[in-house]
Design an enzyme around this catalytic site. Structure first.
Site, mmCIF file in Angstrom:
data_model
loop_
_atom_site.group_PDB
_atom_site.id
_atom_site.type_symbol
_atom_site.label_atom_id
_atom_site.label_comp_id
_atom_site.label_asym_id
_atom_site.label_seq_id
_atom_site.Cartn_x
_atom_site.Cartn_y
_atom_site.Cartn_z
ATOM 1 N N GLU A 51 0.671 -1.299 -0.063
ATOM 2 C CA GLU A 51 0.095 0.057 -0.149
ATOM 3 C C GLU A 51 1.043 1.288 0.142
ATOM 4 O O GLU A 51 0.545 2.282 -0.648
ATOM 5 C CB GLU A 51 -0.722 -0.106 1.233
ATOM 6 C CG GLU A 51 -1.942 1.259 1.600
ATOM 7 C CD GLU A 51 -2.692 1.057 2.526
ATOM 8 O OE1 GLU A 51 -3.178 2.189 3.097
ATOM 9 O OE2 GLU A 51 -2.806 0.032 3.193
ATOM 10 N N ASP B 230 0.832 3.911 -3.293
ATOM 11 C CA ASP B 230 0.509 5.213 -3.299
ATOM 12 C C ASP B 230 1.535 6.071 -4.066
ATOM 13 O O ASP B 230 0.849 6.971 -4.756
ATOM 14 C CB ASP B 230 0.349 5.674 -1.629
ATOM 15 C CG ASP B 230 0.026 7.057 -1.549
ATOM 16 O OD1 ASP B 230 -1.070 7.575 -1.817
ATOM 17 O OD2 ASP B 230 0.982 7.888 -0.948
ATOM 18 N N GLU C 19 -4.330 0.327 -3.797
ATOM 19 C CA GLU C 19 -3.005 0.930 -3.664
ATOM 20 C C GLU C 19 -2.062 -0.302 -3.644
ATOM 21 O O GLU C 19 -1.063 -0.096 -4.291
ATOM 22 C CB GLU C 19 -2.878 1.781 -2.513
ATOM 23 C CG GLU C 19 -3.457 3.125 -2.838
ATOM 24 C CD GLU C 19 -3.319 4.144 -1.406
ATOM 25 O OE1 GLU C 19 -3.630 5.296 -1.846
ATOM 26 O OE2 GLU C 19 -3.021 3.620 -0.272
#
Length: 236
Positions: A44, A48, A119
């Site tokens: 994640e 991002d 993400e």
């Protein structure tokens, strides 16, 4: 995680993994694993940044007449948790996230956890096949959101759209609450939240109160389902 689940996710995102372990990890929330290192949290984090890079490059090429400030506004909306959660929801990805029993019916599945899942999948694709592959997937799944936000930037602002809706539906105006501010006086960031008819929507940060309020208004519009057609329904 069973093979049928993995295949369904691949079909939804339009990408087939070479390393299936990456996909399994991307679909595993920390509440379902013995160690957070076995969950999708690190993916994640990487996803991002990759999402931000892809969106920045695309906006730079697509809107050659937009100044840096305009591009920043669109980018910040597109990479926000609320937009990521919305895209994940449109794809129906949250139902494939493996979570602990305590989170099985949690509202976060359609919010922050859904955004984190998207993400993580972005990072997994990047590791599996590189930048070109993940760029194609991102632009495909974010296509509607890019068009929608680009249109809003071109034809109005989120605060005015929310106010129009509020006046039509409730004969009231939205209220923007300052929740927090951080940083030195010359470089402050502000957190604002929109409230309407006893409802409080997802807060947002900005480098000015005005920017934070615009982002908060966008979050409210997204939650109310008013961004799908760009403008609130007008009374005939």
């Amino acid at each position: 995680m069973d093979e049928e689940t993995l295949q369904q996710v691949e079909q939804i995102i339009g990408y087939k993994f070479t390393n299936r372990k990456l996909l399994t990890k991307a679909l595993s929330h920390s509440s379902s694993t013995d160690s957070r290192l076995l969950s999708n949290e690190r993916l994640e984090f990487l996803g991002d940044s990759i999402l931000g890079t892809v969106i920045c490059q695309f906006l730079f090429e697509r809107f050659p007449d937009y100044l840096e400030g305009d591009l920043t506004k669109i980018k910040s909306v597109l990479v926000s948790r609320s937009t990521c959660a919305q895209v994940a929801g449109e794809l129906g990805l949250q139902k494939f996230l493996k979570v602990g029993k305590g989170l099985a019916s949690n509202r976060a599945l359609s919010g922050s956890l859904a955004a984190g899942l998207l993400e993580a999948l972005i990072a997994a694709i990047y590791i599996d096949s590189g930048f070109g592959a993940v760029r194609s997937v991102i632009l495909r799944v974010f296509g509607n959101s890019i068009d929608r936000v680009g249109s809003e930037q071109n034809h109005g602002n989120f605060k005015s759209l929310l106010q129009q809706y509020a006046q039509q539906q409730f004969n009231a105006i939205p209220v923007y609450e300052l929740l927090d501010e951080k940083g030195p006086d010359h470089d402050k960031c502000f957190e604002c939240q929109a409230a309407l008819a006893d409802r409080h929507f997802l807060s947002a940060w900005g480098r000015s109160k005005k920017e934070a309020e615009q982002k908060a208004a966008f979050n409210a519009l997204a939650d109310l389902g008013l961004l799908e057609n760009n403008l609130p329904n007008r009374k005939e």
